[in-house]
Every structure is written in structure tokens, then in C-alpha cells.
Design an enzyme around this catalytic site. Structure first.
Site, PDB file in Angstrom:
ATOM      1  N   TYR A 112      -1.809  -4.733  -7.710  1.00 34.37           N
ATOM      2  CA  TYR A 112      -1.716  -4.940  -6.252  1.00 34.37           C
ATOM      3  C   TYR A 112      -3.238  -4.877  -5.709  1.00 34.37           C
ATOM      4  O   TYR A 112      -3.827  -3.814  -5.920  1.00 34.37           O
ATOM      5  CB  TYR A 112      -0.785  -4.013  -5.649  1.00 34.37           C
ATOM      6  N   ASP A 155     -11.235  -2.921  -7.969  1.00 36.42           N
ATOM      7  CA  ASP A 155     -10.386  -2.620  -7.038  1.00 36.42           C
ATOM      8  C   ASP A 155     -10.127  -1.143  -7.010  1.00 36.42           C
ATOM      9  O   ASP A 155      -9.247  -0.618  -7.576  1.00 36.42           O
ATOM     10  CB  ASP A 155      -9.102  -3.380  -6.556  1.00 36.42           C
ATOM     11  N   LYS A 195      -7.967   4.408   1.053  1.00 36.30           N
ATOM     12  CA  LYS A 195      -7.091   5.386   0.821  1.00 36.30           C
ATOM     13  C   LYS A 195      -7.902   6.907   0.945  1.00 36.30           C
ATOM     14  O   LYS A 195      -8.228   7.262   1.810  1.00 36.30           O
ATOM     15  CB  LYS A 195      -6.311   5.358  -0.479  1.00 36.30           C
TER      16      LYS A 195
HETATM   17  C1  PLP Z   1      -3.191   0.643  -1.542  1.00 39.47           C
HETATM   18  C2  PLP Z   1      -3.828  -0.566  -2.149  1.00 39.47           C
HETATM   19  C3  PLP Z   1      -4.602  -1.550  -1.565  1.00 39.47           C
HETATM   20  C4  PLP Z   1      -4.394  -1.852  -0.151  1.00 39.47           C
HETATM   21  O1  PLP Z   1      -4.746  -1.034   0.602  1.00 39.47           O
HETATM   22  P1  PLP Z   1      -4.093  -0.798   2.120  1.00 39.47           P
HETATM   23  O2  PLP Z   1      -4.901   0.350   2.801  1.00 39.47           O
HETATM   24  O3  PLP Z   1      -2.638  -0.322   2.011  1.00 39.47           O
HETATM   25  O4  PLP Z   1      -4.176  -2.261   2.809  1.00 39.47           O
HETATM   26  C5  PLP Z   1      -5.342  -2.272  -2.309  1.00 39.47           C
HETATM   27  N1  PLP Z   1      -5.833  -2.345  -3.647  1.00 39.47           N
HETATM   28  C6  PLP Z   1      -5.021  -1.010  -4.069  1.00 39.47           C
HETATM   29  C7  PLP Z   1      -5.380  -0.807  -5.842  1.00 39.47           C
HETATM   30  C8  PLP Z   1      -4.230  -0.143  -3.676  1.00 39.47           C
HETATM   31  O5  PLP Z   1      -3.742   0.783  -4.450  1.00 39.47           O
END
Ligand code: PLP
Length: 440
Positions: free
Chosen positions: A155, A250, A278
Site C-alpha cells: 500500500y 516507501d 507516520k
Molecule cells: C500509511 C502508509 C502510506 C500512506 O500514508 P498516509 O499518511 O495514510 O497517506 C503510504 N505508504 C505506506 C507504506 C504506509 O504504511
């Protein structure tokens, strides 16, 4: 011996709040993972939160839970750490947003860069989704190519290009590809299974000269926790290089969690671009993307790739992020996170075995993130994760909750250990886990 069933916690106030919220928000929530639909509780709904402190969340009815969600990753110090609260207060008294640069941005960027030297230049944004969306645009702008390659079950936020086989939220709700994503966009997103280098090479060969970037969660959290097999990440870096494509790590979830420098430090890989979020914002909305200088110099106003944000580098978020990283980025903290993670893994294995579920459960863990899969294992990609017994997970979730432990309400999410969890919480978790497995 299974303990006698604890009394169901009363949820009267939460139920009422949920029914009100359902009239206003789709599913009563402002992000789908907050719904308890996938653990069979769409109608009764999630608890509503009154406050958080340290390792605990307190709901509207006064029930207290050891919190393994931690706002879905940011709260690695636990809820409401005094120094972070003080930093936010101090900044709030000076203003919440200026739309002009501040030195807070430079200070936080230096901290990030020290932890992740791959970030030669960076940009702050307001969420992880923004970070990945802009990193992909920069990769396309830099390479002049249109396609991207991602992994099934990874994701990268809720935008069109990456809402293809996107794990957790989507998997939870049985919609692998979101409605509303134009075919023209989706066709530029190639997907292959995680941990499958041969599939990566094949996809790159079949799309020779067209792939701008490979984007990956180096350790996956969004299919539940999946670990990279030895050589997988190195192989990706190699394959990207040979294909003239950029490698994007990511690290929105893993950054500052698996090591000060995230998975890139833990596995010794230097990606071309990195995305964060995060933990970076210490509980306030914040993200970042960055990487090699020659790539980042393509971003406006220096270069032709446009990207902007009214609240980017927001001073409150910068202050919270600085205070968080200041407290967090110490060797002993990562030792503690590893030790607590290992102990919780041991507790869960023992509890599963004691209840006769030892062979039906596979626990994947990297440091302070882990998932209990109701699957014989191994679980090494999204297809494996999807073969888990989600209904059994739902009963496990409800059992834990009844005994004061809050896990992510989905089989396809990572649970998080934080630095506020100590011996007292571990004991509570051990008791809850034994009871919950016995009730599965
Ligand atoms: C949570 C997450 C996102 C998205 O971040 P948001 O702040 O919710 O938009 C993207 N990549 C990874 C790996 C994530 O865990």
C-alpha cells in the site's frame, strides 16, 4: 487452563457515538481501516476514543486498552509523550501556519538526512499519500517514462496510480482495485508478487525502456507483516539499475521504526528516492519525499516537476516531529523495541500453542512490527496472507479486546510495539492472549 471469560466491556457511549457518526461519514469513519467491519463488527462499530496516555487508549465508556495500533504507526513513543506535547504547545503559541519558510523545517530535514543519508534533498508534505504520489511524479519527470512497478499487497497511499492490488484497506474490504481509478492510469501500474525477483525481471524485460520506478514497502506492513527474503531487496536495486528505473523505498511505515534509518539502514540498501510519514510527524500530519540531488532538482521551482502544499512543512508538525525524533533516535530505544517485540512474539506463540493453535498460526515480525496470521505459514507474499482464516482472526481480535488489548481490526495489518510498553503491559497481554486464543 483457559481463564473464565471476562465481563464484556460496556460500550454504550461508543455505540451511540458511532450511530451518530454513521449518518455523516461513510461507515461512520474518516478512514476505512478504522471501521471494524472486517472483524465482523460493522453494526456495533468501533470504540470511540476519549484519550490516550502512554501504552493505553481509553474509550468513551472508560475502558482501557493496551494499544497495538498506535494511530496506525506514528506513535512509537506511546500516546501523548510530555516533551512532544510541550513542543506542540510552545509552537502553537507562536502560530500554527505561516506559508513562509521556518528554521524548524531545516532542523527536521537535517535530522532526517542524518538518519537516511539517501535523502540528499527532500520535501515535506502533509501525508504519506502525498509523499508517494509526488515521488512517483518526480520519478516520471526525471526518467521521461510513464510506467511504474509495484508489488501485490503493498500500500502506498490512497491515490490512483497505486490503488492497484494495494493490500490492507482494499483487501479487507474485498475490493482489490478501487472503483473510480481510470483504466488509463491503472494500465501504467504493473504489479508482481512480493519476494519474486524473477517476476520483477520479467516485467521489466516485457516493458523495456518504459518503467520509471519500482516502488516497494521494503518490509511490508500493509498485507500484514511480510519480510523480504535474503537477496530480494538487493536484487531489486540491481534490477532497477539495469533497467534504468529508479528504486523508491516507501518507508512511510518502516522509517524510524525498524532502525533510525528505517529498512534502508537495516538491510544496507541505498534507494534513489525515499518516502516517509507516520512517525516523522510525531502524531501530526506530515510526510516527506526525497533522494538523489539530481533527481530532486527536477522539482519546482528549480525544475519542471510541479508539487506544492499550503500546509507543507507545517510548523506544528515540524515541532512535533523534531521532538519525537529527538527522543526516539537512540540506540537503546531500538534495542528496547526489539526486546519488547521479541517478548510479545514469544508470549503469542506460547499462548497459541497452549490453546492448541500452534500449528494454525504464523507470526511474522520485524523489530517492533508484527502480524499474527491464522495460517500454517510460511506467509511470504500477499496471496499467502489472503489464504489466512480471517474469521478466526476476527474472533481473536474480539477476545483480545474483551481482555483489554487493542489489535488492528484486520488480518492484513501490522501491529506495533511502542516504547511505553513495559513489564506490566506484557503481563496483561499474556493473560489476554491466552484467553483470546482459547476463545478462537
Ligand atoms: C500509511 C502508509 C502510506 C500512506 O500514508 P498516509 O499518511 O495514510 O497517506 C503510504 N505508504 C505506506 C507504506 C504506509 O504504511
Amino acid at each position: 487452563m483457559p481463564k473464565p471469560r471476562a465481563k464484556e466491556p460496556s460500550m454504550t457511549r461508543s455505540r451511540k457515538a458511532y450511530q451518530e457518526a454513521r449518518k455523516l461519514f461513510p461507515g461512520g469513519v474518516n478512514s476505512p481501516v478504522r471501521s471494524w467491519r472486517s472483524v465482523g463488527l460493522l453494526d456495533s462499530g468501533p470504540f470511540f476514543v476519549l484519550r490516550g496516555k502512554g501504552a493505553y487508549l481509553v474509550d468513551l465508556d472508560g475502558n482501557r486498552y493496551v494499544d497495538f495500533v498506535g494511530s496506525w504507526g506514528p506513535l512509537i513513543l506511546g500516546h501523548n509523550p510530555g516533551k512532544v506535547v510541550a513542543a506542540i504547545r510552545k509552537q502553537a503559541a507562536r502560530g500554527s501556519s505561516y506559508g513562509c519558510p521556518t528554521e524548524l523545517e531545516t532542523r527536521l530535514a537535517r535530522r532526517v538526512q542524518k538518519a537516511m543519508p539517501a535523502m540528499e534533498m527532500l520535501r515535506f508534505v502533509s501525508s504519506g499519500s502525498e509523499a508517494t504520489s509526488h515521488a512517483l511524479r518526480v520519478a516520471r519527470g526525471f526518467t521521461g517514462r510513464e510506467k511504474i512497478l509495484k508489488f501485490e499487497g503493498c500500500y502506498h497511499g490512497a491515490h490512483d496510480a497505486v490503488l492497484v492490488k494495494a493490500g490492507s484497506g482494499a483487501a479487507t474490504f474485498g475490493v482489490p482495485d478501487s472503483a473510480g481509478v481510470p483504466e488509463g492510469v491503472a494500465k501504467n501500474t504493473l504489479t508482481v508478487p512480493y519476494n519474486d525477483l524473477a517476476a520483477v525481471r520479467e516485467a521489466l524485460a516485457a516493458n523495456k525502456g518504459q518503467v520509471a520506478a519500482l516502488i516497494v514497502e521494503p518490509v511490508v506492513g500493509n498485507s500484514g507483516t511480510l519480510l523480504p527474503e535474503p537477496g530480494f531487496l538487493e536484487g531489486l536495486a540491481d534490477a532497477a539499475k539495469q533497467a534504468g528505473a529508479l528504486l523508491i523505498f516507501d518507508e512511510v511505515m518502516t522509517g524510524f521504526r525498524l532502525a533510525p534509518g528505517g529498512a534502508q539502514e537495516r538491510y544496507g540498501i541505498r534507494p534513489d528516492l525515499v518516502t516517509c510519514g507516520k512517525i516523522l510527524g510525531g502524531g501530526l500530519p506530515c510526510g516527506a519525499y526525497g533522494g538523489r540531488r539530481e533527481i530532486m532538482e527536477k522539482v519546482a521551482p528549480l525544475g519542471p516537476v510541479y508539487q506544492a502544499g499550503t500546509l507543507s512543512g507545517n510548523p506544528l508538525a515540524m515541532a512535533a516531529g523534531l521532538a519525537t525524533l529527538e527522543l526516539l533516535l537512540k540506540k537503546e530505544n531500538y534495542k528496547q523495541l526489539e526486546a519488547t517485540g521479541a517478548e510479545i512474539e514469544r508470549i503469542l506463540r506460547e499462548a497459541a500453542a497452549a490453546a492448541g493453535h500452534g500449528k494454525n498460526v504464523c507470526i511474522n515480525r520485524a523489530g517492533s512490527m508484527f502480524t499474527v496470521f491464522f495460517h500454517a505459514g510460511p506467509v511470504r507474499n500477499f496471496d499467502d496472507a489472503k489464504a489466512s482464516d480471517s474469521a478466526a482472526f476476527g474472533r481473536f481480535f474480539q477476545g483480545l479486546l474483551k481482555h483489554g488489548v487493542y489489535f488492528p481490526p484486520s488480518q492484513f495489518e501490522a501491529a506495533f510495539v511502542n516504547l511505553a510498553m513495559g513489564p506490566k503491559e506484557l503481563k496483561l497481554v499474556a493473560r489476554a492472549a491466552r484467553a483470546a486464543f482459547a476463545e478462537v
